[in-house]
Write a protein that holds these residues in place. Structure first.
Motif, mmCIF file in Angstrom:
data_model
loop_
_atom_site.group_PDB
_atom_site.id
_atom_site.type_symbol
_atom_site.label_atom_id
_atom_site.label_comp_id
_atom_site.label_asym_id
_atom_site.label_seq_id
_atom_site.Cartn_x
_atom_site.Cartn_y
_atom_site.Cartn_z
ATOM 1 N N UNK A 134 20.631 31.016 20.393
ATOM 2 C CA UNK A 134 20.556 31.328 19.194
ATOM 3 C C UNK A 134 19.690 32.633 19.296
ATOM 4 N N UNK A 135 20.290 33.756 18.917
ATOM 5 C CA UNK A 135 19.793 34.980 18.784
ATOM 6 C C UNK A 135 19.695 35.489 17.298
ATOM 7 N N UNK A 136 18.136 35.965 17.218
ATOM 8 C CA UNK A 136 17.989 36.372 15.727
ATOM 9 C C UNK A 136 18.503 37.896 15.508
ATOM 10 N N UNK A 137 19.121 37.864 14.555
ATOM 11 C CA UNK A 137 19.770 39.086 14.039
ATOM 12 C C UNK A 137 18.939 39.633 12.879
ATOM 13 N N UNK A 138 18.003 40.608 13.282
ATOM 14 C CA UNK A 138 16.984 41.189 12.298
ATOM 15 C C UNK A 138 17.485 41.605 11.005
ATOM 16 N N UNK A 194 19.451 24.853 21.326
ATOM 17 C CA UNK A 194 19.840 26.109 21.780
ATOM 18 C C UNK A 194 18.586 27.115 22.314
ATOM 19 N N UNK A 195 18.755 27.686 22.984
ATOM 20 C CA UNK A 195 17.874 28.531 23.857
ATOM 21 C C UNK A 195 17.310 29.598 22.583
ATOM 22 N N UNK A 196 16.469 29.815 22.245
ATOM 23 C CA UNK A 196 16.197 30.849 21.230
ATOM 24 C C UNK A 196 15.868 32.385 21.719
ATOM 25 N N UNK A 197 16.106 33.485 20.990
ATOM 26 C CA UNK A 197 16.095 34.644 21.481
ATOM 27 C C UNK A 197 15.658 35.355 20.186
ATOM 28 N N UNK A 198 14.410 35.889 20.592
ATOM 29 C CA UNK A 198 13.988 36.796 19.142
ATOM 30 C C UNK A 198 13.471 38.189 19.731
ATOM 31 N N UNK A 199 14.093 39.136 19.431
ATOM 32 C CA UNK A 199 13.887 40.636 19.944
ATOM 33 C C UNK A 199 14.008 40.625 21.335
ATOM 34 N N UNK A 200 15.072 40.260 21.772
ATOM 35 C CA UNK A 200 15.303 40.093 23.040
ATOM 36 C C UNK A 200 14.488 39.200 24.307
ATOM 37 N N UNK A 240 22.410 33.769 15.325
ATOM 38 C CA UNK A 240 23.743 33.663 15.753
ATOM 39 C C UNK A 240 23.753 32.547 16.790
ATOM 40 N N UNK A 241 24.424 31.653 16.595
ATOM 41 C CA UNK A 241 24.576 30.641 17.688
ATOM 42 C C UNK A 241 25.839 30.786 18.347
ATOM 43 N N UNK A 242 25.811 30.785 19.635
ATOM 44 C CA UNK A 242 26.693 31.268 20.573
ATOM 45 C C UNK A 242 26.782 30.188 21.920
ATOM 46 N N UNK A 243 27.891 29.747 22.227
ATOM 47 C CA UNK A 243 28.190 28.781 23.420
ATOM 48 C C UNK A 243 29.260 29.750 24.181
ATOM 49 N N UNK A 244 28.557 30.767 25.069
ATOM 50 C CA UNK A 244 29.473 31.483 25.799
ATOM 51 C C UNK A 244 30.268 31.230 26.587
#
Length: 127
Positions: free
Chosen positions: A48-52, A85-91, A58-62
């Motif tokens: 789950x990557x935060x789109x600032x 989900x593994x959460x990613x904020x600012x990389x 944005x959730x993604x199962x790649x």
């Protein structure tokens, strides 16, 4: 699904989702386990990557091994899922978080970029 919202949600999140669950406006499932890892939370592949710019996750199962494979209600019944989900904020990874994700529209069809399926008969469904 409901118990996860009650236990992990903030008061605002519970107020946002609980009434819709109680009236079956939302039928949910718990989506943690992935095909490639079982229940090992540290190694979840879904992100789950935060789109600032959009101010949303944005959730993604790649990969094939990252798909949420065993939630029984996901294939046919649920219109929402609580997704781990593994959460990613600012990389930066900030660990596993839980997200409520709409998976079907008002016609019970998958929403854009959501793929659902049924893996067949499950053992406990026979009871």
């Amino acid at each position: 699904f409901v118990k996860t919202i009650e236990l992990l949600g903030t008061p605002e999140q519970i107020a946002r989702w609980k009434d819709q669950c109680d009236t079956f406006e939302i039928i949910g499932c718990y989506a943690q386990t992935e095909l490639g890892h079982g229940s090992d939370l540290r190694n979840l592949q879904t992100t789950a990557t935060y789109d600032e710019e959009a101010q949303e996750f944005v959730i993604n199962s790649p990969t094939i091994s990252s798909i949420k494979f065993w939630p029984g209600g996901l294939g046919k019944i649920a219109n929402h899922a609580v997704v781990q989900a593994q959460t990613i904020i600012k990389g930066e990874s900030v660990g596993v978080q839980t997200f409520v994700v709409k998976i079907r529209d008002e016609n019970h069809l998958p929403v854009d970029n959501i793929h659902v399926g049924d893996i067949g008969t499950k053992y406990d469904f026979n009871s």
